[in-house]
Design a protein around this motif. Sequence first.
Motif, PDB file in Angstrom:
ATOM      1  N   ALA A  35       0.824  -1.216   0.000  1.00 23.01           N
ATOM      2  CA  ALA A  35       0.000   0.000   0.000  1.00 23.01           C
ATOM      3  C   ALA A  35       0.857   1.264   0.000  1.00 23.01           C
ATOM      4  CB  ALA A  35      -0.935  -0.012   1.210  1.00 23.01           C
ATOM      5  N   GLU A  36       1.984   1.253   0.752  1.00 16.33           N
ATOM      6  CA  GLU A  36       2.793   2.455   0.841  1.00 16.33           C
ATOM      7  C   GLU A  36       3.575   2.736  -0.438  1.00 16.33           C
ATOM      8  OE1 GLU A  36       2.882  -0.095   2.766  1.00 16.33           O
ATOM      9  OE2 GLU A  36       4.899  -0.907   3.158  1.00 16.33           O
ATOM     10  N   ARG A  37       3.576   1.803  -1.387  1.00 19.72           N
ATOM     11  CA  ARG A  37       4.318   2.007  -2.631  1.00 19.72           C
ATOM     12  C   ARG A  37       3.411   2.338  -3.815  1.00 19.72           C
ATOM     13  NH1 ARG A  37       9.515  -1.988  -3.144  1.00 19.72           N
ATOM     14  NH2 ARG A  37      10.325  -1.724  -1.033  1.00 19.72           N
ATOM     15  N   VAL A  38       2.117   2.239  -3.618  1.00 24.06           N
ATOM     16  CA  VAL A  38       1.174   2.418  -4.736  1.00 24.06           C
ATOM     17  C   VAL A  38       1.314   3.798  -5.364  1.00 24.06           C
ATOM     18  CG1 VAL A  38      -1.270   2.626  -5.319  1.00 24.06           C
ATOM     19  CG2 VAL A  38      -0.461   0.703  -3.923  1.00 24.06           C
ATOM     20  N   ASP A  39       1.465   4.843  -4.547  1.00 18.98           N
ATOM     21  CA  ASP A  39       1.504   6.211  -5.066  1.00 18.98           C
ATOM     22  C   ASP A  39       2.777   6.507  -5.856  1.00 18.98           C
ATOM     23  OD1 ASP A  39      -0.064   7.533  -2.061  1.00 18.98           O
ATOM     24  OD2 ASP A  39      -0.945   6.697  -3.903  1.00 18.98           O
ATOM     25  N   LYS A  40       3.805   5.651  -5.749  1.00 18.99           N
ATOM     26  CA  LYS A  40       5.085   5.941  -6.398  1.00 18.99           C
ATOM     27  C   LYS A  40       5.340   5.086  -7.641  1.00 18.99           C
ATOM     28  CE  LYS A  40       7.326   7.114  -2.007  1.00 18.99           C
ATOM     29  NZ  LYS A  40       8.470   6.795  -1.099  1.00 18.99           N
ATOM     30  N   VAL A  41       4.440   4.177  -7.967  1.00 23.04           N
ATOM     31  CA  VAL A  41       4.735   3.213  -9.033  1.00 23.04           C
ATOM     32  C   VAL A  41       4.863   3.866 -10.393  1.00 23.04           C
ATOM     33  CG1 VAL A  41       3.693   1.275  -7.841  1.00 23.04           C
ATOM     34  CG2 VAL A  41       2.282   2.681  -9.357  1.00 23.04           C
ATOM     35  N   PHE A  42       4.275   5.091 -10.572  1.00 27.17           N
ATOM     36  CA  PHE A  42       4.351   5.753 -11.870  1.00 27.17           C
ATOM     37  C   PHE A  42       5.531   6.713 -11.943  1.00 27.17           C
ATOM     38  CE2 PHE A  42       0.582   3.929 -13.444  1.00 27.17           C
ATOM     39  CZ  PHE A  42      -0.356   3.885 -12.419  1.00 27.17           C
ATOM     40  N   ASP A  43       6.396   6.729 -10.884  1.00 27.52           N
ATOM     41  CA  ASP A  43       7.592   7.568 -10.921  1.00 27.52           C
ATOM     42  C   ASP A  43       8.653   6.897 -11.771  1.00 27.52           C
ATOM     43  OD1 ASP A  43       7.446   8.723  -7.462  1.00 27.52           O
ATOM     44  OD2 ASP A  43       6.287   9.266  -9.250  1.00 27.52           O
ATOM     45  N   MET A  44       9.497   7.750 -12.376  1.00 28.51           N
ATOM     46  CA  MET A  44      10.541   7.229 -13.256  1.00 28.51           C
ATOM     47  C   MET A  44      11.558   6.397 -12.467  1.00 28.51           C
ATOM     48  SD  MET A  44      13.051   9.386 -15.796  1.00 28.51           S
ATOM     49  CE  MET A  44      13.186   8.862 -17.480  1.00 28.51           C
ATOM     50  N   PHE A  45      11.857   5.189 -12.956  1.00 33.78           N
ATOM     51  CA  PHE A  45      12.821   4.254 -12.407  1.00 33.78           C
ATOM     52  C   PHE A  45      12.473   3.786 -10.989  1.00 33.78           C
ATOM     53  CE2 PHE A  45      15.405   4.405 -15.972  1.00 33.78           C
ATOM     54  CZ  PHE A  45      15.706   5.718 -16.321  1.00 33.78           C
ATOM     55  N   TYR A  46      11.198   3.886 -10.616  1.00 34.86           N
ATOM     56  CA  TYR A  46      10.794   3.387  -9.299  1.00 34.86           C
ATOM     57  C   TYR A  46      10.353   1.935  -9.432  1.00 34.86           C
ATOM     58  CZ  TYR A  46       8.535   2.835  -4.795  1.00 34.86           C
ATOM     59  OH  TYR A  46       8.191   2.381  -3.563  1.00 34.86           O
ATOM     60  N   ARG A  47      10.915   1.083  -8.606  1.00 33.87           N
ATOM     61  CA  ARG A  47      10.590  -0.349  -8.642  1.00 33.87           C
ATOM     62  C   ARG A  47       9.757  -0.682  -7.419  1.00 33.87           C
ATOM     63  NH1 ARG A  47      15.850  -3.484  -8.702  1.00 33.87           N
ATOM     64  NH2 ARG A  47      14.462  -5.244  -8.960  1.00 33.87           N
ATOM     65  N   ALA A  48       8.525  -1.148  -7.658  1.00 28.67           N
ATOM     66  CA  ALA A  48       7.590  -1.409  -6.563  1.00 28.67           C
ATOM     67  C   ALA A  48       7.912  -2.704  -5.833  1.00 28.67           C
ATOM     68  CB  ALA A  48       6.154  -1.457  -7.090  1.00 28.67           C
ATOM     69  N   ASN A  49       8.742  -3.551  -6.423  1.00 27.47           N
ATOM     70  CA  ASN A  49       9.034  -4.838  -5.800  1.00 27.47           C
ATOM     71  C   ASN A  49      10.499  -5.170  -6.049  1.00 27.47           C
ATOM     72  OD1 ASN A  49       9.300  -7.829  -5.509  1.00 27.47           O
ATOM     73  ND2 ASN A  49       7.136  -7.614  -4.968  1.00 27.47           N
ATOM     74  N   ASP A  50      11.241  -5.490  -4.996  1.00 25.60           N
ATOM     75  CA  ASP A  50      12.660  -5.775  -5.113  1.00 25.60           C
ATOM     76  C   ASP A  50      12.944  -7.224  -5.435  1.00 25.60           C
ATOM     77  OD1 ASP A  50      13.219  -3.584  -2.319  1.00 25.60           O
ATOM     78  OD2 ASP A  50      13.239  -3.132  -4.460  1.00 25.60           O
ATOM     79  N   LEU A  51      11.891  -8.068  -5.437  1.00 24.24           N
ATOM     80  CA  LEU A  51      12.092  -9.507  -5.677  1.00 24.24           C
ATOM     81  C   LEU A  51      12.141  -9.843  -7.157  1.00 24.24           C
ATOM     82  CD1 LEU A  51       9.670 -10.940  -2.985  1.00 24.24           C
ATOM     83  CD2 LEU A  51      12.141 -10.583  -2.795  1.00 24.24           C
ATOM     84  N   LYS A  52      11.623  -8.943  -8.017  1.00 27.33           N
ATOM     85  CA  LYS A  52      11.562  -9.198  -9.457  1.00 27.33           C
ATOM     86  C   LYS A  52      12.473  -8.210 -10.178  1.00 27.33           C
ATOM     87  CE  LYS A  52       8.256 -12.360  -9.419  1.00 27.33           C
ATOM     88  NZ  LYS A  52       8.367 -13.699  -9.993  1.00 27.33           N
ATOM     89  N   PRO A  53      13.151  -8.663 -11.253  1.00 29.28           N
ATOM     90  CA  PRO A  53      14.039  -7.760 -11.982  1.00 29.28           C
ATOM     91  C   PRO A  53      13.246  -6.739 -12.795  1.00 29.28           C
ATOM     92  CG  PRO A  53      13.870  -9.862 -13.097  1.00 29.28           C
ATOM     93  CD  PRO A  53      13.128 -10.012 -11.806  1.00 29.28           C
TER      94      PRO A  53
END
Length: 946
Positions: A885-903
């Motif tokens: 939930a705390e990452r939802v607002d940032k997913v459309f930022d440039m080079f922001y990765r919402a999940n560190d487990l996937k490349p």
Amino acid sequence: MHDSNNGFQDFVADNFTPLAILIDDKGNVKKINEAGLLFFDQSKKHINDIFSKVFLDVFESIFGECRKYQETLRVPVFYNFNQPTKKQFSVTITPFTENTSEELYLLVFQVIMGNMRFTVASYDVKPIESKSELKEFIDELQAANEEIKASNEELTTLNEELSTYKNMLEQMVQERTFELERQRTQFKNIINNLPGAVLKYRIDADGKDRLVFLSDQAEDLWEIPKEDALNNINLHWEIAFEEDIPQMRQQLMESASNMTKWNSQWRIKTKSGKIKWLEGLAIPEKKEDGAIEWDTIILDITQRKIVENSLKAQKALLEQTESIAKVGSWEWDVAKDQVIWSKEIFNIFDLDEKNGAPRFKNHGKLFSESSFKKLTKCVEDAIEHTKPFEVELEAITSKGDIKYCIARGSVRKNKYENVSQLFGSFQDITHRKKAEIKWKESQEDYKAMADSMPGVVLKYQLNPDFSEKLLYLSKGAEELHEIPHQEALDNFSLVRERLHPEDLSSFSDSIKKSAEDLSLWKKEYRILLPNGKIKWAEGRGMPKKMPDGSVIWNSIIMDISDKVKITQELREINDQLDLAIETAKLGVWVYDTQAEEGKWNDVLYDIFGISKEEFASNNNIWEDLLCPEDRERVIKVFNKISQGERISSYQYAIIRPDGEKRYILASGGPFKQSKDANKLVGINIDVTQIKLYEQELIKAKENAQKSEAKIREKNIALEKANTELDRFVYSVSHDLRAPIASAIGLSQIALNSTNLEEINHLNTLKVKTLNKLDHFIKDILDYSRNSRLEVKGEAVNWRETIDLILIEYHQAIQEKDIEIIVNIEGEEAFYTDKLRINIILNNLFSNAFKFLKDYTSEHKIEILVNSNTTFAEIKVSDNGIGIEAERVDKVFDMFYRANDLKPGSGIGLYILKESLNKLNGEINLQSKVGTGTSFFLKIPALETIN
């Protein structure tokens, strides 16, 4: 997945209509068909202006074959077009006849759905060193016996001639020495006819030396003009060998001090590069003024020196031959029972030479009982039948050691034709005999080793009548050729029948050539098994000519099918890497600090506007092109890189030779994957357009003081551009350079490895790295197109668009058994920008596939589209890992990765949002960790926007 027959017809028309270009034999474009006009620029008049260098490099060779043979060629080559959509085409070229005298050719591109893959067999496979060394070792052991037998015959003759030849050499040396003395005695009488130079050399009282006279022959001898030599004596000293000069000067000083004859030898190196030996002979004469003059003759003794050195070497060789060969000579006076041994026989028996050789009747102590009996029998037969003998004996030294020897003897008669003496040789063959015993003992070991090692070990014989036979065959033939071992050994034709028909002729030719030249046989060929399976094999063997005229090869044949496959895959991966670098327009440089030599790729030459020849003549030309205000700073940065520091990002400007100013974004550092610690690697990117855009924004900000709204808008755009530029710099230094550096390093390790399992693992890692790079480059290209291209309205076929995108994920859908649900509502035409719709949907689908759960086999992706003439509503849902939930607002930022487990690069959703902004669209998302994610889009039609 098509709704109607019309949809099917449209799909075929859009994707399978051939594109045709008519060109002449120079590559000039004559005509383009209607379908081709959608992809080719009609204003371009030559194929070099239409296609990329990568395509042209392949096309040129194909075009040459077509022109040469005037035949149609269809080849496994494809070309990617990016406008209006990205497709792949196969290429066919054929001669074309019209009512004209021109030589015309038709170039046809046919669409290919999915990916085209083709293979090319490698003909340059590195041999397995350990197996080759084993084979060479076996060859040497088998050849040793033959070589030793041959040497025995030679040593017998050598022993008989040794004394005579030694005396002859000593006489030759004595005669030569006498001849030299005689020449010196007659020197003054024949001076004018000698092949040398006559001169008068003078040393004044003050120590200065000079030439007073010099004969004409001197110019040929020293290759110095006569006048120059008379005017400057140092010209003679300069070409003399430096190590010979001190002795020459010392001998001159002794001659001057004692007024004795001067005789010296030294070497010179002439202007033409010849090295000569010279000998000087002179008598000193003291002058009234205190000076000393030598009337001198200088002789060219180069050939004499060569002969003398050769004679010395031969004499020393003869003196050592007996010891090296372990061959001694003997004589026996039969009547007196007196025996004479050479020094080497005493060494063989470890006896003191001072005590002399024992009588023959006492020889029983020197041999085993059985050996002495054999020797006695041979001696008796030689005396009785006057015939020579040769016998192998077991000797016992004074220390009790056992040695193996060969005794040879011949008889000598007196004037009454009675045998008075026996003479011959005695050879120590202990090492050879032990080697033979060891070789025999190890034969079974070698056979077992050959049977257990991978591949096939064989001994093959080709007779003068071209009949052939297998003398030995290891059991590896059963695995490689799939023929029972004994059947293959008994019938070589069974092995030949396994050869691929296309390789049979070249296989036979390679054996014939090896037999004719007695050169190494080395051949790669295919084996065709009865079930249709093809194996690649490599054979190696060194031929040996036998006395009967036949040729025998001791050979090894290895199954190299896996290596051929790996080499082919490695070539394809390297081609993909080259294509990735070319597509991304990355200027790559490598610099060897030890050799002070740099290498550039073609992109870098294009950025700096110079040719390869200019760079080859001056590796530092790039420094001359730096803008004055940047030169000092950039050179300091390069020095830091040279000292091992990694610089992630720095910018500078250059002035190209054509006067154009370019802005460069660069990074560099030591090449740590390389075993060579002296290499540096770096990447340069032309960011001129970004820089100019930044400058335009700054200028717009300065000129927009009258409009507060415009100023605010420009400031926002400028801040965004700066932010994106900073993030882009980071991305280039990491997401682009890192995969390339990793792939280069992995390729280097794979090329140096012979372990197939390790090479496969390295290639798997390299493919993952290149796929990551390819995906990131596609994202950058989508971002570039969205930023540069204007919005263009076209009717969207939702079904076709979604089907084409899903085709790209066909393999992932099949492998992971993903359930795909597509539901499209609304028949009215919806107008929007098809390019940006493709970017938006592709990123949504990519996100859904990427973030599937790894711990379950139940995967589902649902696509819902509801469109009319005014709006289109799109929902893409998956049951993947979800977003916190705390990452939802940032997913459309440039080079922001919402999940560190996937490349991933973190740019996909940013590009989606930017593309959606161009269409005035809206997007929302709902996500729950462990449950999945849904994206909701609402896009107005372009008519509504307008």
